[in-house]
Design a protein around this motif. Structure first.
Motif, PDB file in Angstrom:
ATOM      1  N   GLU A  49      13.339  34.118   4.014  1.00  0.00           N
ATOM      2  CA  GLU A  49      12.489  32.439   3.709  1.00  0.00           C
ATOM      3  C   GLU A  49      12.312  32.176   2.316  1.00  0.00           C
ATOM      4  N   GLN A  50      12.519  33.108   1.145  1.00  0.00           N
ATOM      5  CA  GLN A  50      11.214  33.803   0.151  1.00  0.00           C
ATOM      6  C   GLN A  50      11.525  32.168  -0.539  1.00  0.00           C
ATOM      7  N   ALA A  51      10.393  30.889  -0.485  1.00  0.00           N
ATOM      8  CA  ALA A  51      10.521  29.815  -1.258  1.00  0.00           C
ATOM      9  C   ALA A  51       9.588  30.026  -2.910  1.00  0.00           C
ATOM     10  N   GLU A  52       9.529  31.139  -3.809  1.00  0.00           N
ATOM     11  CA  GLU A  52       9.902  31.511  -5.075  1.00  0.00           C
ATOM     12  C   GLU A  52       9.800  30.586  -5.802  1.00  0.00           C
ATOM     13  N   PRO A  53      10.182  29.851  -7.201  1.00  0.00           N
ATOM     14  CA  PRO A  53      10.762  29.039  -8.148  1.00  0.00           C
ATOM     15  C   PRO A  53      11.517  30.136  -8.518  1.00  0.00           C
ATOM     16  N   MET A  54      12.667  29.377  -8.895  1.00  0.00           N
ATOM     17  CA  MET A  54      13.734  30.307  -9.684  1.00  0.00           C
ATOM     18  C   MET A  54      12.948  31.230 -10.631  1.00  0.00           C
ATOM     19  N   ALA A  55      12.823  29.785 -11.876  1.00  0.00           N
ATOM     20  CA  ALA A  55      12.451  31.047 -12.375  1.00  0.00           C
ATOM     21  C   ALA A  55      11.786  32.351 -12.477  1.00  0.00           C
ATOM     22  N   GLU A  56      10.625  32.322 -12.205  1.00  0.00           N
ATOM     23  CA  GLU A  56       9.339  32.933 -11.172  1.00  0.00           C
ATOM     24  C   GLU A  56      10.416  34.060 -11.312  1.00  0.00           C
ATOM     25  N   ARG A  57      11.649  34.295  -9.956  1.00  0.00           N
ATOM     26  CA  ARG A  57      12.553  35.229  -9.580  1.00  0.00           C
ATOM     27  C   ARG A  57      13.237  35.875 -10.744  1.00  0.00           C
ATOM     28  N   LEU A  58      13.333  34.579 -11.521  1.00  0.00           N
ATOM     29  CA  LEU A  58      14.486  35.019 -12.640  1.00  0.00           C
ATOM     30  C   LEU A  58      13.668  36.006 -13.353  1.00  0.00           C
ATOM     31  N   GLY A  59      11.764  35.860 -13.687  1.00  0.00           N
ATOM     32  CA  GLY A  59      11.298  36.882 -14.801  1.00  0.00           C
ATOM     33  C   GLY A  59      11.619  37.973 -14.087  1.00  0.00           C
ATOM     34  N   ARG A  60      11.188  38.617 -13.371  1.00  0.00           N
ATOM     35  CA  ARG A  60      11.198  39.313 -12.525  1.00  0.00           C
ATOM     36  C   ARG A  60      12.224  40.463 -12.970  1.00  0.00           C
TER      37      ARG A  60
END
Length: 223
Positions: free
Chosen positions: A181-192
């Motif tokens: 249940e990772q709750a990181e923002p999508m922008a942060e996730r896509l940044g990787r």
């Protein structure tokens, strides 16, 4: 992905044909509410009376569409397989010029709840912990999904061992991401994204592939 809100009933969905005659709800409505209860409360709470109360119809109308509760539960499993396994397998088989583009197709499933519903997947897995027959269905689904991911790598030139290992890393990582249940923002996730693609495939993504996936994610977030 966040859990879906309460399901939209067929009768309230402007994209559906209007109901006619004395029909107040459809088979799809019963399934939608049953699915919401399965995800939110577990299979033990998927019962005819509570569903009929949510739908605002008599319990007897259930039998227009299903023989009994077991029939409904079977329909839920078929619905889960169609929503999650069939869609994932299809996306793994989509044409792609590069393996990184193919993995982007795989990722699309997890960016769009209509393509893969993690909450539903884990609700069925929780159900399987108490039902050996459902456990067998889950195991077959995982084998089918892994085979599709493995074949995706094999089509792009990976030898059988490497394709199998990379498929397992990619598939189990993706399921584990949602299980935690990772709750990181999508922008942060896509940044990787570029790093993820190179890590999973051993290749840097081709120009435009990451941008296209980010556009898709943005459109899904706004829908």
């Amino acid at each position: 992905m966040s859990r879906r809100s309460d399901p939209v009933l067929h009768r309230d969905d402007p994209s559906k044909e209007p109901l006619v005659g004395h029909v107040k709800v459809t088979r799809e409505d019963w399934l939608n509410v049953a699915r919401a209860i399965l995800v939110g409360d577990g299979v033990a709470e998927v019962k005819i009376l509570p569903i009929s109360e949510r739908l605002g119809v008599s319990r007897s109308s259930f039998y227009w569409y299903f023989k009994n509760r077991e029939d409904l539960l079977g329909a839920l499993l078929e619905d889960w397989a169609r929503r999650n396994t069939s869609t994932l397998v299809a996306h793994c088989g989509m044409p792609a010029a590069t393996i990184t583009g193919a993995v982007c197709n795989f990722f699309r499933c997890f960016l769009a709840p209509d393509l893969f519903d993690p909450g539903l997947d884990f609700a069925v897995r929780e159900w399987a912990r108490r039902d050996a027959a459902v456990r067998e269905i889950i195991d077959r689904a995982d084998k089918d999904r892994l085979a599709a991911v493995r074949e995706m790598f094999a089509r792009h030139g990976y030898d059988p061992f490497d394709a199998d290992v990379r498929a397992r890393i990619l598939y189990f990582m993706q399921l584990g991401y949602h299980a935690l249940e990772q709750a990181e923002p999508m922008a942060e996730r896509l940044g990787r994204l570029e790093g993820y693609l190179e890590g999973f495939t051993g290749h840097a993504p081709a120009p435009g592939e990451c941008d296209a996936l980010r556009v898709f994610a943005k459109e899904e977030a706004g829908s």
